[in-house]
Structures are given as structure tokens and as C-alpha cells.
Design a protein around this motif. Structure first.
Motif, mmCIF file in Angstrom:
data_model
loop_
_atom_site.group_PDB
_atom_site.id
_atom_site.type_symbol
_atom_site.label_atom_id
_atom_site.label_comp_id
_atom_site.label_asym_id
_atom_site.label_seq_id
_atom_site.Cartn_x
_atom_site.Cartn_y
_atom_site.Cartn_z
ATOM 1 N N SER A 251 0.992 -1.222 0.038
ATOM 2 C CA SER A 251 -0.102 0.119 -0.023
ATOM 3 C C SER A 251 0.940 1.257 0.063
ATOM 4 N N TYR A 252 2.065 1.039 0.673
ATOM 5 C CA TYR A 252 2.886 2.584 0.645
ATOM 6 C C TYR A 252 3.354 2.525 -0.775
ATOM 7 N N TYR A 253 3.839 1.434 -1.342
ATOM 8 C CA TYR A 253 4.356 1.563 -2.748
ATOM 9 C C TYR A 253 3.082 2.295 -3.579
ATOM 10 N N LYS A 254 2.063 1.918 -3.553
ATOM 11 C CA LYS A 254 0.857 2.352 -4.364
ATOM 12 C C LYS A 254 0.669 3.967 -3.938
ATOM 13 N N GLN A 255 0.557 4.123 -2.792
ATOM 14 C CA GLN A 255 0.432 5.668 -2.312
ATOM 15 C C GLN A 255 1.372 6.460 -2.746
ATOM 16 N N MET A 256 2.642 5.880 -2.890
ATOM 17 C CA MET A 256 3.694 6.565 -3.551
ATOM 18 C C MET A 256 3.540 6.924 -4.975
ATOM 19 N N ILE A 257 3.099 5.795 -5.876
ATOM 20 C CA ILE A 257 3.013 6.110 -7.060
ATOM 21 C C ILE A 257 2.024 7.059 -7.671
ATOM 22 N N GLN A 258 0.847 7.101 -6.671
ATOM 23 C CA GLN A 258 -0.386 7.756 -6.910
ATOM 24 C C GLN A 258 -0.120 9.264 -6.534
ATOM 25 N N ALA A 259 0.835 9.529 -5.833
ATOM 26 C CA ALA A 259 1.168 11.042 -5.399
ATOM 27 C C ALA A 259 1.510 11.780 -6.547
ATOM 28 N N ALA A 260 0.734 13.020 -6.937
ATOM 29 C CA ALA A 260 1.455 13.870 -7.973
ATOM 30 C C ALA A 260 2.803 14.286 -7.880
ATOM 31 N N SER A 261 3.057 14.765 -6.907
ATOM 32 C CA SER A 261 4.407 15.178 -6.486
ATOM 33 C C SER A 261 5.560 14.270 -6.931
ATOM 34 N N ILE A 262 5.479 13.030 -6.683
ATOM 35 C CA ILE A 262 6.256 11.776 -6.948
ATOM 36 C C ILE A 262 6.413 11.532 -8.469
ATOM 37 N N GLY B 291 -10.763 -3.312 13.088
ATOM 38 C CA GLY B 291 -10.946 -4.738 12.788
ATOM 39 C C GLY B 291 -9.725 -5.368 13.112
ATOM 40 N N SER B 292 -9.179 -6.666 12.452
ATOM 41 C CA SER B 292 -8.163 -7.498 12.531
ATOM 42 C C SER B 292 -7.085 -6.510 11.859
ATOM 43 N N MET B 293 -5.926 -6.873 12.419
ATOM 44 C CA MET B 293 -4.627 -6.502 11.737
ATOM 45 C C MET B 293 -4.442 -6.570 10.238
ATOM 46 N N GLN B 294 -4.891 -8.161 10.085
ATOM 47 C CA GLN B 294 -4.629 -8.780 8.610
ATOM 48 C C GLN B 294 -5.678 -7.972 7.724
ATOM 49 N N LEU B 295 -6.897 -7.919 8.248
ATOM 50 C CA LEU B 295 -7.805 -7.604 7.073
ATOM 51 C C LEU B 295 -7.631 -6.012 6.926
ATOM 52 N N LEU B 296 -7.178 -5.114 7.886
ATOM 53 C CA LEU B 296 -7.210 -3.814 7.735
ATOM 54 C C LEU B 296 -6.187 -3.458 6.742
ATOM 55 N N ALA B 297 -4.975 -4.137 6.619
ATOM 56 C CA ALA B 297 -3.817 -3.893 5.786
ATOM 57 C C ALA B 297 -4.545 -4.012 4.288
ATOM 58 N N GLY B 298 -5.538 -4.992 4.196
ATOM 59 C CA GLY B 298 -6.039 -5.094 2.815
ATOM 60 C C GLY B 298 -7.018 -4.087 2.566
ATOM 61 N N VAL B 299 -7.546 -3.320 3.636
ATOM 62 C CA VAL B 299 -8.600 -2.111 3.586
ATOM 63 C C VAL B 299 -7.754 -0.939 3.033
ATOM 64 N N LYS B 300 -6.670 -0.786 3.596
ATOM 65 C CA LYS B 300 -5.873 0.399 3.316
ATOM 66 C C LYS B 300 -5.348 0.205 1.927
ATOM 67 N N LEU B 301 -4.994 -0.809 1.417
ATOM 68 C CA LEU B 301 -4.202 -1.069 0.221
ATOM 69 C C LEU B 301 -5.337 -0.897 -0.935
ATOM 70 N N CYS B 302 -6.524 -1.496 -0.631
ATOM 71 C CA CYS B 302 -7.811 -1.400 -1.817
ATOM 72 C C CYS B 302 -8.545 -0.359 -1.611
ATOM 73 N N THR B 303 -8.690 0.351 -0.647
ATOM 74 C CA THR B 303 -9.714 1.611 -0.541
ATOM 75 C C THR B 303 -9.173 2.874 -0.250
#
Length: 681
Positions: free
Chosen positions: A96-107, A542-554
Motif C-alpha cells: 500500500s505504501y508503494y501504491k500511495q507513492m506512485i499515486q502521489a502527484a509530486s512523486i 478490525g483485525s490487523m490482517q484485514l485492515l492491511a487489505g482495506v488500506k491497500l484496496c480502498t
């Protein structure tokens, strides 16, 4: 297919031996003769062929694991949300951090836009698979350096591939930090192996030290467990230095490289205080101080040196504990306390009710290494060869160590060195202690087996192709000749390679032809609902495992996630998990709102968990930590009491007024239940 070449490489190795044996270039008085002109050409040819084989095997391994990943998920054909969900648990958080970086306009404005050539997700996974090529090449080179023939490297790479189940898990846990780190760790070991060779020129030594530093830094930067792995490495160096089996000056350089690498990572990670409180820094500093305090440590007879050695070990141990405690007290560090609680409970130094420690203890990955691991490793002959080489070199190491501790006249010792039947080169000695210590780690903690099994491939192949090993065996059997040693050194590895090829080639081809498809409709439905029906600013618990997916997907905000090296985050996770404990709806609501929660996701797979036995289910860990008796038949500790309230995750589904005044169900499928929290004044 390209992978066919992977197994045919070994057929041409008979004609491409590595450098001639050292004994052909050494006079009886120990002076090294220059190579004949033909020998130099042969060496260049051998290094060229060996290098080509190494790069080819590395690339083929990369293609192999990439193909397995594609075939297992049909990754190229599934939707983006399904691709992201396939990055399970903490893998999703890291991606998710990689996805966040590539979607940032400044990057995007500052880098070359590669989307027109390659989708970002493919750039990411291909980078990881590319690092597998680096990993295999590093293992190959390490084995080559140890044995003196690239045939050994070929065998190490083939063993790594055919034992893939036990040597790597990169194809199904791609973004894990260990998959970024272990290739650099393998490069570091290769560089250390080269550094410990005898007769290095000053320029060669500086180059080796630079390579060790760069690899150590990158390894430390990419994995949170780096300090513990390098502590084991530092222990190996300490043992060998105490036994006079490594040059002290080189060991000192390695200590300093470890310290400087960690400190640089500390700065780059915004002064991560957990690094400053690591046992590794305290240990390395203690060793350097103890050397200054104790003079003439390596002089005297056996009993004298043995007594000094015991005092030295005790001094280093005491200094390490004192320095570490002092640093943690000054900086108020508690980030890694859960690890020490886990270790204390794991090795029988007292039971614990600590939630975080028990969370680790109950996971299979942190349990003992299963016995069926050895049967798999034996099917490729790896474990048999490894055990054989380990026994021989351990005996040799004991003899050499005893001789070193007994010899007070170092000049006389060097003059007599060539008369000894049993010798052990510094690089081989390091490899031996390295594999023993990491073997102990793997036996105690299954998740760490990948550090051991990959080096097992190197160590076994080195022993099977080593002139020194076969020379020792043949001398003990009174059958030694130089020609016989060379014949055995090459024939047995080639026979082993042919056996591996004929036995495992059909299985590899079947594996590559087996096609599956990703299928998780409930999670896909949940993620699509969150994106369509909740505001971008919504906060989810929620659970740590599921929330990692929530952050990535949404991209929604989370109350907690799987980064477990922060004490505050661990405490927050324990509080959030009260949704699966026996707590009142008012208590749970108050906890969730204190963290700004708008929505909470409940999972039936956790609420009604059956994967773990009683006592290790998440709800059991919470009950014990809260002082409540556990559900189901079985014993409870005498001081545990029944809870005044039913289990929250079960009772909320009954829609009782005491629950509906705080929580409203807004989504439900066979796996997940999402509740929106009321905002009371």
C-alpha cells in the motif's frame, strides 16, 4: 521453455574447472609461484563460463517463481482489487505504501512515468522476482568462493530451486520485508567469504569491505529483524575470534560495519530508537571494550588461555547487558519488549499472560521446525550431504580450535602448519559456525528456516566440491593422491546433479503446467462496498490482517495495522481486539470511539475460530489477558473468573437495544459484518 536450460547447464562443467589447485603453485617452502601463461587463460575462461552460468541460473530462477505466481493466481487476468487482495495480511500493508507513492502527484512529477510500458503492480513484483536472481547468484558465488570451483555454485543453485518449498516463499508472499532483505544478506555473506580469504591485496580488501558495508546497510534497511540476524552473525565472529580461527583485524572491521550500518539506518528511519537499543550494538561495543581491558588474550598455554577465554566471555556478556539496559533506560525504549517476553516464554523461563507474546507463541510460524522438513530436504540428498559435511568440518574445527588454544609459539605454529593433516580456512570456519547458529535458530523458530536452508545449499555444495574435505577423507583412509582427489571432487557433484535432474525435472514441469485462479468473492465484495458506500475520510477498525487489505484496496484510514514493532500500536491493537472479547457494548463503543472509529469490521473466521486449539484462539488470548475463563471444555487457571458479559462479536448480531444504540449493521455477507458507530454527543 527457458527453464529447460536450468538443468542442462551441469553437463558442460567437466571441461571448465576453476583455478588449479593451490598445491600446484606453492613451493615446499611456502612461496607462491606465478601461474603459467596457460593457467591464466584457463582461469579467465573458467571465471567467464562460471559467471555466465551464475547469471543464467539467477535469471531462470526469477522466471520460474514469476511463472508459479502467475499460474497460481492467473494474476494477469484478474481485476486490480483481486490482485491487491492477493497480497495477504502485512503484505498488503507494505504494498500500500508503494501504491500511495506512485499515486502521489509530486512523486509522479519527479520520476519517469513507466505506466505506459508496465503496470505499477508488475514493476513491483518483477523487482522482487529480480531480487531472487540476485539471491541465487550470491549463493552461487559464495559456494564457488568456498570450494574453488563453480560446479559447487551450480549445485547450490540447483538445490535451492529443487528445495523451493523450504528455501523461499517469495511467490506467494511477495511484498514481505524478508523477500527484500534476504538477497542482500546473501550478498553480504558472499562478500564476507571473500574478505576472509588469505593473501588479499589491500585494494581487494577495501573493495570487499565496501561490498560488506553496502550489503549490510541494504539488509538492515529492508527488514525489521535485521538486528537479531546480525547479532547471530556477530556471535559467530566472536566465537571464531576467541578460538583464533579468524584474523582479529578483519573481525573488528566487521563489527564496526555492523554498527555503522545500523546507525545509518537509524538516521534514515527518522531516528528509529528501537535500533539504538538493539542488542547488536551493545554486544559489538562490549566486545571492542573488553579487548581493550583484557590484554594478551591470545597468549599462553591451554589452561591459561581457556581461563582468559571464560573471563572474556563473562566480561562481554555483563557489558552487553549493562550497556543495553543503560541505553534503554536513557531513551525510555520499550519497542522490542514483546520479543523478549516471547523468547522467555518460548524457552521455558515462565508462562506469560502477555497478549502480544502469546500471539506469537500460538502462531505455527514461530513454533519448532516440523520434522517433515527434513524428509523433504533429504529427498534431494541435500540434508544427507549437509549432515556429512557438517560432521567432518565440525570435527576439523574442534581439532583446529584445540590446537590454536594449545599453541603458545605462533611462529613455530606457522612453520608447522603445512605438516598438519587437519586445517580449516577462515572462510570455511565462518561458514561452519554461521550454519550451526542459524540452524539452531531455524530449529527453534520455523519462520527463520529460510535463513538456514539457503545457506545449507551453499554449505553442502561447498563440502561436496571441496579439495580440502576430500583430501582430509582420503588421508584418513590412507588413499590420498592429488589426482584421486580431483576426480572425486568433480565426479560426485556431477552424479548428484544428474540425480537431481532426473528425479525432479518432471515434477518441476508438472508444477509449471498446473493452472489455478484467485477466488475470494466475499473479500472482493467487502472492498467494493467500502469504496462505494463510505466517505474517503472514514476510519475503520478490525483485525490487523484485514485492515492491511482495506488500506491497500480502498485507501481508508485505519485504527491499527500489522506493523508490530511499536509499543503504542501493539497496545492499540489489543484494545481494538476487544471486539472479540467478553466486554459490554458500552465498553467496546468507548474504546473504538477513542480511536476515532467510524466503522468496525467483524470476521466470523475470528469470532468462531477453529484453526487453533483451545488456548490459542484469539478470543482465548483476550479472555486470559482480561482475567476471564475461556470458552469450551478444558481447564482454566484458578484465578480466572467468568465474565459478566457475553462475547461481543456474537451478541451484537442479535440486534439487542443495548447494542443497536451504539452500532448499526450496514454490510453483511457470509464472512464479514460491518457496523457503523453512532456519534453520540
Amino acid at each position: 521453455m527457458t527453464t529447460i536450460r536450468q538443468r542442462r547447464v551441469g553437463k558442460g562443467t567437466e571441461a571448465a574447472e576453476d583455478q588449479p589447485s593451490e598445491e600446484t603453485n606453492v613451493k615446499p617452502d611456502g612461496k607462491i609461484l606465478p601461474d603459467p601463461p596457460g593457467g591464466k587463460v584457463w582461469n579467465i575462461l573458467s571465471i567467464t563460463v562460471g559467471g555466465i552460468v551464475a547469471i543464467s541460473l539467477g535469471l531462470l530462477t526469477s522466471v520460474y517463481v514469476a511463472t508459479l505466481h502467475e499460474n497460481d493466481l492467473w494474476f494477469s487476468n484478474i481485476k486490480e482489487v483481486e490482485r491487491e487482495i492477493s497480497f495477504r495480511t502485512e503484505c498488503g500493508l507494505y504494498y500500500s505504501y508503494y501504491k500511495q507513492m506512485i499515486q502521489a502527484a509530486s512523486i509522479q512529477q519527479g520520476i519517469v512515468n513507466c505506466k505506459q510500458y508496465l503496470e505499477p503492480v508488475y514493476f513491483y513484483i518483477y523487482t522482487l522476482f529480480g531480487l531472487q536472481a540476485v539471491y541465487v547468484i550470491a549463493l552461487y558465488v559464495t559456494s564457488w568462493l568456498l570450494s574453488g570451483t563453480w560446479l559447487s555454485g551450480l549445485l547450490a543453485a540447483c538445490w535451492y530451486i529443487t528445495n523451493r518449498v523450504d528455501t523461499t516463499r517469495v511467490e506467494f508472499t511477495i511484498p514481505l520485508r524478508e523477500n527484500w532483505a534476504l538477497p542482500f544478506f546473501a550478498v553480504q555473506i558472499a562478500a564476507i567469504t571473500y574478505l576472509l580469504r588469505n593473501h588479499l591485496q589491500p585494494a581487494q580488501q577495501r573493495l570487499a569491505l565496501m561490498a560488506v558495508f553496502i550489503a549490510t546497510f541494504l539488509f538492515s534497511l529492508t527488514w525489521q529483524f535485521n538486528q537479531f540476524m546480525m547479532l547471530i552473525q556477530a556471535l559467530a565472529l566472536f566465537i571464531l575470534d576467541c578460538l583464533d580461527m579468524l584474523p582479529t583485524a578483519k573481525v573488528t572491521w566487521l563489527y564496526l560495519i555492523q554498527i555503522s550500518g545500523l546507525l545509518l539506518v537509524c538516521v534514515l528511519q527518522f531516528f528509529n530508537s528501537m535500533i539504538l537499543g538493539s542488542l547488536l550494538i551493545s554486544f559489538n561495543v562490549s566486545v571492542l571494550i573488553a579487548r581493550k581491558i583484557q590484554k594478551n588474550l591470545k597468549k599462553g598455554g591451554l589452561l591459561n588461555r581457556f581461563g582468559k577465554l571464560i573471563l572474556h566471555v563473562l566480561l562481554v556478556l555483563c557489558l552487553t547487558l549493562l550497556i543495553n539496559k543503560f541505553i534503554k533506560k536513557i531513551l525510555n525504549l520499550e519497542s522490542d519488549e514483546h520479543i523478549f517476553k516471547f523468547l522467555k516464554a518460548k524457552f521455558g523461563f515462565g508462562a506469560t499472560r502477555d497478549f502480544d507474546a502469546n500471539l506469537y507463541l500460538c502462531e505455527e510460524a514461530f513454533g519448532l521446525l516440523p520434522l517433515n522438513t527434513f524428509s523433504r530436504l533429504s529427498s534431494t540428498l541435500l540434508f544427507y550431504v549437509y549432515g556429512f559435511v557438517l560432521f567432518l568440518l565440525t570435527v576439523a574445527a574442534v581439532i583446529v580450535a584445540f590446537r590454536n588454544l594449545s599453541g603458545s609459539d605462533q611462529v613455530h605454529f606457522k612453520e608447522k602448519m603445512e605438516e598438519y593433516t587437519v586445517t580449516l580456512k577462515p572462510d570455511a570456519a565462518y561458514s561452519l559456525v554461521h550454519t550451526v547458529l542459524f540452524g539452531c535458530l531455524a530449529l527453534s523458530t520455523m519462520r527463520m528456516k529460510y535463513l538456514w536452508t539457503s545457506h545449507m545449499c551453499v554449505f553442502a555444495s561447498f563440502g561436496l566440491c571441496s579439495t580440502e574435505v576430500w583430501k582430509l577423507i582420503l588421508k584418513c583412509l590412507h588413499l590420498y593422491t592429488s589426482q584421486r582427489t580431483q576426480v572425486i571432487k568433480y565426479s560426485i557433484p556431477i552424479i548428484t546433479l544428474l540425480y537431481i535432474s532426473f528425479k525432479f525435472w518432471p515434477g518441476i514441469m508438472d508444477e509449471l503446467s498446473e493452472l489455478r485462479e484467485f477466488y475470494d468473492p466475499d473479500t472482493v465484495e467487502l472492498m467494493n462496498w467500502i469504496k462505494s458506500n463510505t466517505p474517503n475520510t472514514a476510519v475503520f477498525a478490525g483485525s490487523m490482517q484485514l485492515l492491511a487489505g482495506v488500506k491497500l484496496c480502498t485507501g481508508r484510514t485505519l485504527t491499527n495495522h500489522p506493523h508490530y514493532e511499536d509499543k503504542n500500536l501493539r497496545e492499540r491493537t489489543k484494545q481494538i481486539y476487544q471486539i472479540y472479547a467478553k466486554r459490554s457494548p458500552g465498553d467496546v463503543y468507548g474504546i473504538l470511539r477513542s480511536f476515532g472509529t467510524d466503522y468496525v469490521i467483524l470476521e466470523d473466521s475470528i469470532c468462531y475460530e477453529r484453526r487453533h486449539s483451545r488456548g490459542c484462539r484469539l478470543r482465548d488470548l483476550l479472555d486470559v489477558a482480561n482475567g476471564h475463563i475461556m470458552d469450551g471444555l478444558g481447564e482454566n487457571e484458578p484465578d480466572l473468573k467468568p465474565s459478566l458479559y457475553p462475547r461481543f462479536c456474537e451478541e451484537i448480531k442479535k440486534n439487542l437495544p443495548s447494542y443497536t444504540m451504539h452500532f448499526t449493521r450496514v454490510f453483511q455477507n457470509k464472512t464479514f459484518h460491518v457496523y457503523k458507530l453512532a456519534k453520540h454527543k
